[in-house]
Design a protein around this motif. Structure first.
Motif, PDB file in Angstrom:
ATOM      1  N   ASP A   1      46.083  29.005  25.288  1.00 56.72           N
ATOM      2  CA  ASP A   1      45.994  30.277  26.170  1.00 56.72           C
ATOM      3  C   ASP A   1      44.488  30.648  26.101  1.00 56.72           C
ATOM      4  OD1 ASP A   1      48.360  30.499  27.030  1.00 56.72           O
ATOM      5  OD2 ASP A   1      49.201  31.550  25.376  1.00 56.72           O
ATOM      6  N   ARG A   2      44.061  30.908  27.426  1.00 52.98           N
ATOM      7  CA  ARG A   2      42.647  31.501  27.420  1.00 52.98           C
ATOM      8  C   ARG A   2      42.717  33.047  26.860  1.00 52.98           C
ATOM      9  NH1 ARG A   2      38.812  29.528  31.319  1.00 52.98           N
ATOM     10  NH2 ARG A   2      38.220  31.816  31.582  1.00 52.98           N
ATOM     11  N   LEU A   3      41.349  33.489  26.574  1.00 50.08           N
ATOM     12  CA  LEU A   3      41.397  34.813  26.165  1.00 50.08           C
ATOM     13  C   LEU A   3      41.008  35.654  27.081  1.00 50.08           C
ATOM     14  CD1 LEU A   3      40.112  34.398  22.496  1.00 50.08           C
ATOM     15  CD2 LEU A   3      42.513  34.903  23.243  1.00 50.08           C
ATOM     16  N   VAL A   4      41.235  36.935  27.267  1.00 53.35           N
ATOM     17  CA  VAL A   4      40.844  37.741  28.277  1.00 53.35           C
ATOM     18  C   VAL A   4      40.516  39.180  27.595  1.00 53.35           C
ATOM     19  CG1 VAL A   4      42.177  36.986  30.246  1.00 53.35           C
ATOM     20  CG2 VAL A   4      42.925  38.968  28.975  1.00 53.35           C
ATOM     21  N   VAL A   5      39.750  40.100  28.282  1.00 51.19           N
ATOM     22  CA  VAL A   5      39.400  41.371  27.703  1.00 51.19           C
ATOM     23  C   VAL A   5      40.177  42.523  28.304  1.00 51.19           C
ATOM     24  CG1 VAL A   5      37.590  42.744  26.823  1.00 51.19           C
ATOM     25  CG2 VAL A   5      37.212  40.307  26.928  1.00 51.19           C
TER      26      VAL A   5
ATOM     27  N   ALA B   1      44.822  51.507  27.854  1.00 54.51           N
ATOM     28  CA  ALA B   1      45.064  52.366  29.025  1.00 54.51           C
ATOM     29  C   ALA B   1      44.573  53.821  28.915  1.00 54.51           C
ATOM     30  CB  ALA B   1      46.454  52.006  29.669  1.00 54.51           C
ATOM     31  N   GLY B   2      44.731  54.363  27.717  1.00 54.44           N
ATOM     32  CA  GLY B   2      44.589  55.757  27.347  1.00 54.44           C
ATOM     33  C   GLY B   2      42.926  55.791  26.996  1.00 54.44           C
ATOM     34  N   GLY B   3      42.061  54.790  27.497  1.00 53.61           N
ATOM     35  CA  GLY B   3      40.654  54.937  27.173  1.00 53.61           C
ATOM     36  C   GLY B   3      40.431  55.011  25.885  1.00 53.61           C
ATOM     37  N   LEU B   4      41.212  54.433  24.707  1.00 49.74           N
ATOM     38  CA  LEU B   4      40.672  54.414  23.391  1.00 49.74           C
ATOM     39  C   LEU B   4      39.686  53.397  22.847  1.00 49.74           C
ATOM     40  CD1 LEU B   4      43.920  56.099  21.933  1.00 49.74           C
ATOM     41  CD2 LEU B   4      41.821  57.303  22.595  1.00 49.74           C
ATOM     42  N   GLY B   5      39.310  52.353  23.725  1.00 53.23           N
ATOM     43  CA  GLY B   5      39.010  51.203  23.553  1.00 53.23           C
ATOM     44  C   GLY B   5      39.180  49.901  24.311  1.00 53.23           C
ATOM     45  N   VAL B   6      38.545  48.755  23.584  1.00 51.54           N
ATOM     46  CA  VAL B   6      38.946  47.502  24.623  1.00 51.54           C
ATOM     47  C   VAL B   6      39.630  46.623  23.597  1.00 51.54           C
ATOM     48  CG1 VAL B   6      36.933  47.915  26.001  1.00 51.54           C
ATOM     49  CG2 VAL B   6      36.804  46.547  23.763  1.00 51.54           C
ATOM     50  N   ALA B   7      40.228  45.623  24.041  1.00 50.27           N
ATOM     51  CA  ALA B   7      40.923  44.631  23.240  1.00 50.27           C
ATOM     52  C   ALA B   7      40.786  43.249  23.897  1.00 50.27           C
ATOM     53  CB  ALA B   7      42.391  45.017  23.348  1.00 50.27           C
ATOM     54  N   VAL B   8      40.571  42.323  23.020  1.00 59.24           N
ATOM     55  CA  VAL B   8      40.639  40.735  23.325  1.00 59.24           C
ATOM     56  C   VAL B   8      41.937  40.412  23.035  1.00 59.24           C
ATOM     57  CG1 VAL B   8      39.675  38.393  22.761  1.00 59.24           C
ATOM     58  CG2 VAL B   8      38.370  40.655  22.470  1.00 59.24           C
ATOM     59  N   VAL B   9      42.928  39.717  24.194  1.00 60.77           N
ATOM     60  CA  VAL B   9      44.128  39.294  24.110  1.00 60.77           C
ATOM     61  C   VAL B   9      44.282  37.989  24.628  1.00 60.77           C
ATOM     62  CG1 VAL B   9      45.091  41.824  23.996  1.00 60.77           C
ATOM     63  CG2 VAL B   9      44.654  40.760  26.242  1.00 60.77           C
ATOM     64  N   PRO B  10      45.366  37.201  24.525  1.00 59.39           N
ATOM     65  CA  PRO B  10      45.717  35.989  25.232  1.00 59.39           C
ATOM     66  C   PRO B  10      45.880  36.557  26.723  1.00 59.39           C
ATOM     67  CG  PRO B  10      46.948  36.033  23.023  1.00 59.39           C
ATOM     68  CD  PRO B  10      46.211  37.620  23.336  1.00 59.39           C
ATOM     69  N   GLU B  11      45.647  35.418  27.321  1.00 56.30           N
ATOM     70  CA  GLU B  11      45.825  35.880  28.894  1.00 56.30           C
ATOM     71  C   GLU B  11      47.109  36.123  29.520  1.00 56.30           C
ATOM     72  OE1 GLU B  11      44.026  33.955  33.019  1.00 56.30           O
ATOM     73  OE2 GLU B  11      44.867  32.520  31.632  1.00 56.30           O
ATOM     74  N   PRO B  12      48.287  35.498  28.765  1.00 56.87           N
ATOM     75  CA  PRO B  12      49.673  35.941  29.146  1.00 56.87           C
ATOM     76  C   PRO B  12      50.038  37.453  29.056  1.00 56.87           C
ATOM     77  CG  PRO B  12      49.689  33.927  28.074  1.00 56.87           C
ATOM     78  CD  PRO B  12      48.256  34.483  27.979  1.00 56.87           C
ATOM     79  N   VAL B  13      49.023  37.983  28.051  1.00 56.30           N
ATOM     80  CA  VAL B  13      49.350  39.455  28.078  1.00 56.30           C
ATOM     81  C   VAL B  13      49.068  40.255  29.510  1.00 56.30           C
ATOM     82  CG1 VAL B  13      48.593  41.767  26.861  1.00 56.30           C
ATOM     83  CG2 VAL B  13      48.882  39.534  25.702  1.00 56.30           C
ATOM     84  N   THR B  14      48.461  39.632  30.393  1.00 53.13           N
ATOM     85  CA  THR B  14      47.981  40.351  31.676  1.00 53.13           C
ATOM     86  C   THR B  14      49.618  40.468  32.595  1.00 53.13           C
ATOM     87  OG1 THR B  14      47.815  38.064  32.811  1.00 53.13           O
ATOM     88  CG2 THR B  14      45.862  39.150  31.795  1.00 53.13           C
ATOM     89  N   ALA B  15      50.718  39.658  32.097  1.00 55.90           N
ATOM     90  CA  ALA B  15      51.793  40.216  32.535  1.00 55.90           C
ATOM     91  C   ALA B  15      52.112  41.683  32.298  1.00 55.90           C
ATOM     92  CB  ALA B  15      52.818  39.232  32.055  1.00 55.90           C
ATOM     93  N   LEU B  16      51.584  42.164  31.259  1.00 58.28           N
ATOM     94  CA  LEU B  16      52.066  43.532  30.798  1.00 58.28           C
ATOM     95  C   LEU B  16      51.072  44.376  31.685  1.00 58.28           C
ATOM     96  CD1 LEU B  16      53.759  45.106  28.999  1.00 58.28           C
ATOM     97  CD2 LEU B  16      52.035  44.987  27.302  1.00 58.28           C
TER      98      LEU B  16
END
Length: 293
Positions: A164-168, A235-250
């Motif tokens: 899986d690609r990583l996204v931010v 979403a609450g503006g507390l920072g950024v996160a590097v996650v696997p691309e499938p998380v974009t389903a959330l």
């Protein structure tokens, strides 16, 4: 006495005629009569009242017929169940999933498994980190895991399904949200939300390794155990996160997902089970999972 005696007796009792029963059983009448006599002799009771024209059941015969039918039905059901077990069509399996697979893969997987293996009772445990899954597999708490390697354990069989690609994940009002693509170096100075180091998350090591390779000293603000919590904090503006691309389903309001540049910006998803497990329904389940990729 064996099951043949029961089947012979039931045939005669239902046909009320030795000739018709012999035809039904595809055998000659004299051996059938002899077998019934042997059964009565072994039981010490008369089961049938014979006349020149028909056969009637005695009281003992009627009672024996009821039990004989039940026994034969149980034997047939046992054989049917054994064949279904051998074919991998029945059983129970618990499947663990990492957070990203919980959102992107689990809905389609659960539908596919229940369609192809309706006799198998499946249960699913989402949001399980890879180390937790490895422990649960070894303990027998789950039977199959969808996890992020490495799972360096000779007691487990682990096969890669995809990379899986990583996204931010970035708050929508964050300065980085205006970019179309990010590099690891762009995260210098950014508040990071990561999976917990205490729980030995694979993604924790992947993200920190990626940043340090780019010369970025990570500035970790929050560590969490669940991917859903991680994205919620973004979403609450507390920072950024590097996650696997499938998380974009959330998809949450207030979060944008940006591609992370770099050929190495990927993480594997694998299916795992204990190496000493080879039950037919487990093998079929793993095969179905692998066929989805």
């Amino acid at each position: 006495m064996d099951l043949r005696h029961l089947r012979y007796f039931v045939a005669v009792a239902e046909e009320r005629h030795f000739g018709r029963a012999a035809e039904r059983l595809h055998m000659a009448q004299p051996p059938l009569s002899q077998q019934i006599r042997q059964l009565e002799a072994e039981l010490g009771v008369e089961l049938l009242h014979r006349t020149t024209r028909r056969v009637d059941l005695t009281e003992a015969g009627r009672a024996y017929l009821e039990r004989a039918r039940a026994i034969l039905a149980d034997v047939d059901e046992a054989a049917h169940h054994a064949r279904r077990v051998a074919a991998g069509s029945v059983g129970h399996l618990a499947i663990g999933c990492v957070g990203s697979a919980t959102y992107s893969l689990l809905p389609a997987l659960s539908r596919r498994l229940t369609e192809e293996l309706p006799g198998v009772d499946f249960s699913f445990r989402g949001e399980m980190l890879a180390p937790d899954q490895a422990e649960a597999l070894r303990a027998g708490a789950i039977d199959v895991g969808l996890l992020r390697p490495p799972a360096a354990d000779l007691s487990l069989t682990v096969r890669t399904l995809r990379r899986d690609r990583l996204v931010v994940a970035v708050p929508i009002d964050h300065p980085l949200a205006r970019r179309k693509r990010l590099r690891a170096a762009d995260l210098a100075g950014a508040d990071l939300i990561v999976h917990s180091a205490d729980r030995r998350s694979v993604m924790y090591d992947v993200v920190l390794g990626l940043l340090r390779e780019a010369g970025v000293e990570p500035h970790i603000r929050h560590e969490v155990g669940e991917t859903s919590t991680l994205v919620t904090l973004v979403a609450g503006g507390l920072g950024v996160a590097v996650v696997p691309e499938p998380v974009t389903a959330l998809a949450l309001d207030g979060v944008v997902y940006l591609p992370l540049a770099g050929a190495d910006a990927r993480v594997e998803l694998a299916v795992a089970h204990r190496a000493d497990r080879s039950e037919p329904h487990l093998v079929r389940t793993v095969g179905i999972i692998e066929a989805m990729f």
